[in-house]
Scaffold this active site. Structure first.
Site, PDB file in Angstrom:
ATOM      1  N   GLY A 197       0.820  -1.197   0.000  1.00 35.10           N
ATOM      2  CA  GLY A 197       0.000   0.000   0.000  1.00 35.10           C
ATOM      3  C   GLY A 197       0.858   1.252   0.000  1.00 35.10           C
ATOM      4  O   GLY A 197       1.999   1.242  -0.469  1.00 35.10           O
ATOM      5  N   CYS A 198       0.317   2.337   0.512  1.00 37.11           N
ATOM      6  CA  CYS A 198       1.037   3.611   0.565  1.00 37.11           C
ATOM      7  C   CYS A 198       2.364   3.442   1.293  1.00 37.11           C
ATOM      8  O   CYS A 198       2.415   2.912   2.405  1.00 37.11           O
ATOM      9  CB  CYS A 198       0.175   4.661   1.264  1.00 37.11           C
ATOM     10  SG  CYS A 198       1.003   6.253   1.488  1.00 37.11           S
ATOM     11  N   PHE A 199       3.451   3.911   0.665  1.00 40.85           N
ATOM     12  CA  PHE A 199       4.758   3.665   1.266  1.00 40.85           C
ATOM     13  C   PHE A 199       5.054   4.524   2.484  1.00 40.85           C
ATOM     14  O   PHE A 199       6.012   4.266   3.205  1.00 40.85           O
ATOM     15  CB  PHE A 199       5.901   3.745   0.244  1.00 40.85           C
ATOM     16  CG  PHE A 199       5.972   4.975  -0.633  1.00 40.85           C
ATOM     17  CD1 PHE A 199       5.391   6.185  -0.297  1.00 40.85           C
ATOM     18  CD2 PHE A 199       6.667   4.912  -1.838  1.00 40.85           C
ATOM     19  CE1 PHE A 199       5.483   7.303  -1.110  1.00 40.85           C
ATOM     20  CE2 PHE A 199       6.782   6.018  -2.677  1.00 40.85           C
ATOM     21  CZ  PHE A 199       6.182   7.211  -2.305  1.00 40.85           C
TER      22      PHE A 199
END
Length: 216
Positions: free
Chosen positions: A53-55
């Site tokens: 997902g979002c890093f």
């Protein structure tokens, strides 16, 4: 699963007009949290790329673990060299948001990293993670050694059985070896949640424990 960059271009419908760059984006080569380099030869240390997902939130998960020497946010798995965040978010580069994790295997085992990976997101969601939707948010493990690949693949089978028992569908995580090129994200994305403690983090696990055998 072994996929070539050309196959990934087709799979993610890479826009061939996006040619990328010949040089890396500017990088402040110092970890905001621990002061270690972000980019180095890392002699004597192991490396792995995780996408969950979002890093922003993913990177924080790993820099907090004892034995992790350095982490960096970046892009990998696509067909465009040295992309920007805006380009990756367009969905036309084929890249996933990933975290490069550099670790001392004498302090933390690869299995411990895998357990953190599996338990910290929902690997059955395909091209999304929670409210974050897009191919860049897909679940991936990019391995730098054949031993990592074997361990990651085995852990996926174990966790799939546990998810099945809990009523979840099939895991969609890509496990690749060799790892595709890692392109460092812009400075503003490095250790983002250390710089912005109240920043967005959309990570959320399934609540299912990943009961793999830990090598400590």
């Amino acid at each position: 699963m072994v996929l070539t960059i050309e196959a990934l271009k087709h799979l993610w419908r890479v826009d061939e007009s996006r040619v990328g760059r010949t040089e890396p984006l500017p990088l402040d080569n110092r970890h905001y949290v621990n002061g270690h380099p972000l980019c180095d030869a890392f002699t004597g240390l192991a490396q792995i790329q995780f996408g969950l997902g979002c890093f922003w939130g993913a990177e924080r998960l790993f820099w907090q673990l004892p034995g992790v020497f350095s982490t960096a946010a970046g892009y990998a798995g696509g067909g465009v060299p040295y992309p920007t965040y805006r380009e990756v978010c367009s969905g036309e580069t084929g890249h996933a948001e990933v975290v490069l994790v550099v670790y001392d295997h004498t302090v933390i085992s690869f299995e411990q990293l895998l357990q953190t990976f599996w338990e910290s997101h929902d690997p059955t969601q395909g091209m999304r993670q929670g409210n974050d939707i897009g191919t860049q948010y897909r679940s991936v493990i990019h391995c730098t050694t054949s031993e990592q690949y074997a361990a990651a693949s085995a852990s996926r089978e174990v966790y799939q059985q546990q998810l099945n028992t809990a009523g979840y569908t099939a895991i969609t995580t890509e496990i690749l070896h060799p790892a595709p090129p890692f392109y460092y994200a812009e400075n503003e994305h490095q250790q983002y949640l250390a710089k912005h403690p109240n920043g967005y983090c959309g990570l959320g696990g399934t609540g299912v424990t990943c009961a793999i055998r830990l090598q400590v």
